[in-house]
Design an enzyme around this catalytic site. Sequence first.
Site, PDB file in Angstrom:
ATOM      1  N   GLU A   1       0.814  -1.223   0.000  1.00 20.85           N
ATOM      2  CA  GLU A   1       0.000   0.000   0.000  1.00 20.85           C
ATOM      3  C   GLU A   1       0.845   1.270   0.000  1.00 20.85           C
ATOM      4  OE1 GLU A   1      -4.098  -1.730   2.017  1.00 20.85           O
ATOM      5  OE2 GLU A   1      -2.493  -1.107   3.366  1.00 20.85           O
TER       6      GLU A   1
ATOM      7  N   ASP B   1     -11.663  -7.000  -2.935  1.00 25.30           N
ATOM      8  CA  ASP B   1     -12.473  -8.233  -2.810  1.00 25.30           C
ATOM      9  C   ASP B   1     -13.868  -7.838  -2.331  1.00 25.30           C
ATOM     10  OD1 ASP B   1     -10.637  -8.006  -0.125  1.00 25.30           O
ATOM     11  OD2 ASP B   1     -12.688  -8.606   0.344  1.00 25.30           O
TER      12      ASP B   1
HETATM   13  N1  ADE Z   1      -9.246  -5.433   3.466  1.00 25.40           N
HETATM   14  C1  ADE Z   1      -9.459  -5.804   2.194  1.00 25.40           C
HETATM   15  N2  ADE Z   1     -10.373  -6.788   2.137  1.00 25.40           N
HETATM   16  C2  ADE Z   1     -10.763  -7.043   3.401  1.00 25.40           C
HETATM   17  C3  ADE Z   1     -11.670  -7.954   3.987  1.00 25.40           C
HETATM   18  N3  ADE Z   1     -12.388  -8.807   3.254  1.00 25.40           N
HETATM   19  N4  ADE Z   1     -11.795  -7.946   5.343  1.00 25.40           N
HETATM   20  C4  ADE Z   1     -11.070  -7.081   6.086  1.00 25.40           C
HETATM   21  N5  ADE Z   1     -10.198  -6.205   5.578  1.00 25.40           N
HETATM   22  C5  ADE Z   1     -10.037  -6.176   4.243  1.00 25.40           C
END
Ligand code: ADE
Length: 230
Positions: free
Chosen positions: A12, A196
């Site tokens: 990041e 995601d």
């Molecule tokens: N950061 C990116 N995806 C995530 C997720 N599914 N749960 C927690 N933090 C995240």
Amino acid sequence: MKIALMGAMPEEIEPIVSKLSNVTITNYGANKYYEGSYNGKEVVVAYSKIGKVFATLTATILIEKFGCDKLLFSGVAGAISSDLNIGDLIIADGLCQHDLDITAFGHPFGFVPEGEVCISTDVTLRETAKAVAKAKGITLKEGIIATGDQFVANADRKNWIESTFKADALEMEGASVAVVCNALDIPFFVLRAISDSADMDAGFDFEAFLESSAKVSADFILSMVDAIER
Ligand code: ADE
């Protein structure tokens, strides 16, 4: 003016650190802080490591030891809103802690006495982000981001976070930065690109899209640094 640029993971901040001039690295509090300049503006960059405790530590050090007077967070998030697809950007108008629970004492989820469920980000920095997005022709969603010490890969948990906090995305650090900056009166901003959808495929998608989505967010944050008035 000295701007803190913070992420949680190496992926990041690497696209940010790689664009700085005159970088010096300070080891402090079991972490590395990169001081440098970006197009003439003084910045300090660090990744905290994952989760609320490490994020709290790093945000505090960026402000108290390095003297940063604004903090911009850049990273990835899991989507809750069905409007958000992988690589899309969301800015937080407020942040809450979805795993904070003293409901046994009659309080709402996310609340402790003398705190607040949702902490708002700086309005001026949000306006700057919207102007940057408009100039670049990028769609920017604005909404609630929920933070907790859990990687969410479960539709039931995700739906609960959505209905309880009206959250649009979730991650593991933003609300910590909000608590620190709010307490220390430092204007702050949280930007996330979706990696995601916090569902059963989340682990797989996160690994596949962490790097590309982190770069989308980092590139936007650098444009914000350019747009911030001195
Ligand atoms: N950061 C990116 N995806 C995530 C997720 N599914 N749960 C927690 N933090 C995240």
